[in-house]
Every structure is written in C-alpha cells, then in structure tokens.
Write a protein that holds these residues in place. Sequence first.
Motif, mmCIF file in Angstrom:
data_model
loop_
_atom_site.group_PDB
_atom_site.id
_atom_site.type_symbol
_atom_site.label_atom_id
_atom_site.label_comp_id
_atom_site.label_asym_id
_atom_site.label_seq_id
_atom_site.Cartn_x
_atom_site.Cartn_y
_atom_site.Cartn_z
ATOM 1 N N ALA A 108 102.306 25.799 -71.281
ATOM 2 C CA ALA A 108 102.582 24.701 -72.205
ATOM 3 C C ALA A 108 104.029 24.715 -72.664
ATOM 4 C CB ALA A 108 101.644 24.782 -73.411
ATOM 5 N N LYS A 109 104.607 25.900 -72.778
ATOM 6 C CA LYS A 109 105.999 26.051 -73.197
ATOM 7 C C LYS A 109 106.986 25.907 -72.026
ATOM 8 C CE LYS A 109 105.916 27.302 -77.658
ATOM 9 N NZ LYS A 109 106.732 26.650 -78.705
ATOM 10 N N HIS A 110 106.446 25.803 -70.803
ATOM 11 C CA HIS A 110 107.282 25.750 -69.594
ATOM 12 C C HIS A 110 108.149 27.002 -69.467
ATOM 13 C CE1 HIS A 110 107.000 21.065 -69.195
ATOM 14 N NE2 HIS A 110 105.828 21.665 -69.202
ATOM 15 N N VAL A 111 107.552 28.141 -69.812
ATOM 16 C CA VAL A 111 108.201 29.434 -69.624
ATOM 17 C C VAL A 111 107.561 30.103 -68.403
ATOM 18 C CG1 VAL A 111 108.626 31.722 -70.598
ATOM 19 C CG2 VAL A 111 108.711 29.701 -72.073
ATOM 20 N N PRO A 112 108.318 30.411 -67.357
ATOM 21 C CA PRO A 112 107.724 31.012 -66.161
ATOM 22 C C PRO A 112 106.995 32.327 -66.468
ATOM 23 C CG PRO A 112 109.942 30.255 -65.699
ATOM 24 C CD PRO A 112 109.762 30.149 -67.181
ATOM 25 N N GLN A 113 105.838 32.465 -65.872
ATOM 26 C CA GLN A 113 105.036 33.690 -65.935
ATOM 27 C C GLN A 113 105.017 34.233 -64.502
ATOM 28 O OE1 GLN A 113 100.870 32.997 -66.788
ATOM 29 N NE2 GLN A 113 100.594 34.976 -67.796
ATOM 30 N N LEU A 114 106.064 34.991 -64.161
ATOM 31 C CA LEU A 114 106.331 35.319 -62.765
ATOM 32 C C LEU A 114 105.848 36.703 -62.364
ATOM 33 C CD1 LEU A 114 109.979 33.943 -62.483
ATOM 34 C CD2 LEU A 114 107.855 32.789 -61.840
#
Length: 384
Positions: A108-114
């Motif tokens: 939702a925050k558009h933070v990559p979870q890589l």
Amino acid sequence: MAVLTAGLALAQPAVAADPIILGNTAPYSGPASAYGTIARAEEAYFKMLNDAGGISGRPIEFLSLDDGYSPPKTVEQTRRLVEQDEVLALFSAVGTAPNIAVQKYLNAKHVPQLLVSSGASRWNDPRHFPWTTSFNPTYETEGRVYAQYILKTKPDAKIAVITPNEDAGRDYLKGFKEGLGPHADQIVGEATYLTADPTIDSQIITFQQSGADVFFAEATPKFAAQALRKAADLGWKPLIILPTVSNSVSAVLEPAGLANAAGVVSGAYLKDPGDPRWADDEGMRAWRAWMNQYQPGANPGDILNVSGYTAAQLMALYLERCKAELTGACLVKQAQSLHDEVLPMLLPGIRLNTNPDDVVPIRQLQMMRFDGKSWALTGDVFGD
C-alpha cells in the motif's frame, strides 16, 4: 547469461554521498534466532561494497532491526523503518509469518519488499502484491522435490511429516502431497507445532509409534535439531529429510550431534563451505576471503552465511542496474527481469530467472546427504 563475481579488491573508502537506505527485520533473539546470521552476513557484504566505493559512489546504509520472529514486533519495526528511517526498500526480511504481517502495508505504501527470506508461495503473486519478490525456492517446489525423491528411493515408504502451524508449513505440506500424488496415503503420521512451543518431543514419539520409516522434519533450526536428537534418543532410525532452511551444519546438525545427523538428506542450491569439492572453486575462495576480512568471528561452516552473502549480491545487482534511476519502482522492475543470472555461490546448473508474472528467482534444487562430517551432493538438479 550474466555472471556476477564477488569483487573483493578494495578501492578508496566510500565517498561522502547520500546513502542508499535499505531496511530489514530479522530474529536476532527468540526461537528462530539462528536466522539472524543471514542479516549479519548481508550487513558484512554491504560493508565490503562501501569500502570499495559503494554503488555508483553512494554507500549502502543497512538498517536491520530485531523482531524476534514475532509478527507484531515485525509490524512495529517495519513501520519505524518506513515512516521514520524512510528506507528505499525492505530487503531480505526473515520469516513467513513476520513478512505476511507487513506485506499489505508495504504494498500500500509502494515500498519494495524484496528478496523475502522465505519460500512461501504468496511472495510470488505480483498481480495482488506487485511490490513483493522472493529469494528462496518456493516451499511448494521444495516439498514436491522431496516427495519425488522418496518415491524414487523408497517407493514403499511409510512417511511421517511435521510442519509449523503457519503458511510456510502449509505450503511445504501442499507441495509434498502434490508430489506424492496417489501415494499420499503412505503418510502414516502428520503433525504441526507452534514456534513458541518448548519442544516437539511428543510428536516425535508418536511418529516412532506409527511405524514410519521416512520422516520429513519441516522445521526451523531449533526444532529440526530437537527432532534429530529425539529420534536418536528413541533409537528411531527413519530416513530423515530436512528443508533447505534448516540444513545448516552449525545451526542444526552440530547442536543435534553430528552422529545423530549421519544419513540425513536435504535439498541445496548453494555451495556448502564444508564440502571439499569446492576447495579450489573460485567463488568459494572469494567467499572465504570475504569471511576472513569482514566476518572473522562468524562460523565459516554455517550455510546461512552463504545465503546472506548471495542475497546481498543479488540486491547489489538490482541497485547497480538502476544506476541514476534509483527508485523503488526501478528495483522492482530489475527483480522481475532476471535472465539466466549466475552467482558464484550457487550450485552449478542453477540460474536465476524472473519475469513480471513469476518473481521467484531460484527454482531448482539438488539433493544431498550428510555423511557425518559434511554434505555430499547426490543426483541431478530438480526443478524448472
């Protein structure tokens, strides 16, 4: 095919520039604390890169916080990393349940979870979670490989299987039963455990009484070691299969007693530092030089150090390919665009491939057997 090498030659100290801030959560404490080794290795690898000038002249700031493998703590620490530290991306956060707890929030925050340090199938769902990608082979794939191995080597096996009562365990069991197909009725014992449980001794006793002669101990390191010790104490001698997440010699087999681990089998996709066949391997020599310089107090026999090193190499590749366009969206694009990449500590024949519809980079495994001293590879590479 691209080949990424370790590159231990040091240049000038890292220049003063805006850092690339990466966040991470790992269990440095609690029942899954053995996995903290992965994040320590990643931190050491980024230290090496910074000493060599960083990425395009920018140092990497790796903020790794302890979550104790507790999802509520993971949520707290991840919010801190995103909202206070303003990380560019979460990288290689450890564990299935902890990562599930923050997956919707990060997307939702558009933070990559890589490069999530877990093989749960939900990390391979770019339609619903486009900012999430994985590192490990999926647990379903691994479960199918072990089932195929059993059917090939012990077709009349009576099988017992234990899994954690969480998504990771359910994925393993699903793949395992799919691999067995019509032979799934050969499972004579099935049980689960909770990460907070003190032991799994009662489950092992029940398995022994079931008459099982094959035991798939799909458990985290603490419980995998317990399973090996308890089976030995009972004089129960099935063929024991360990998952890739718990085949570390130092974190599992040594605590269990090496004699108790003799004959255990598992899957592999990384070169084992204890396997003499890699003594003159260029990638292994570079890894050992890095360990000596950047992790002098760490256990060179722990495969989790190889895992962290390799994940950090892949993350560095994403960063390097983004260059001036270093955004979260660019990192995700790179993670979805691997083609036959070869990293120096992957087993020969294993290549990394992803596309926008399939973001699992490692899809192959090779079986190996522990001989009481080290792992020895057996058979061919299985997988896609």
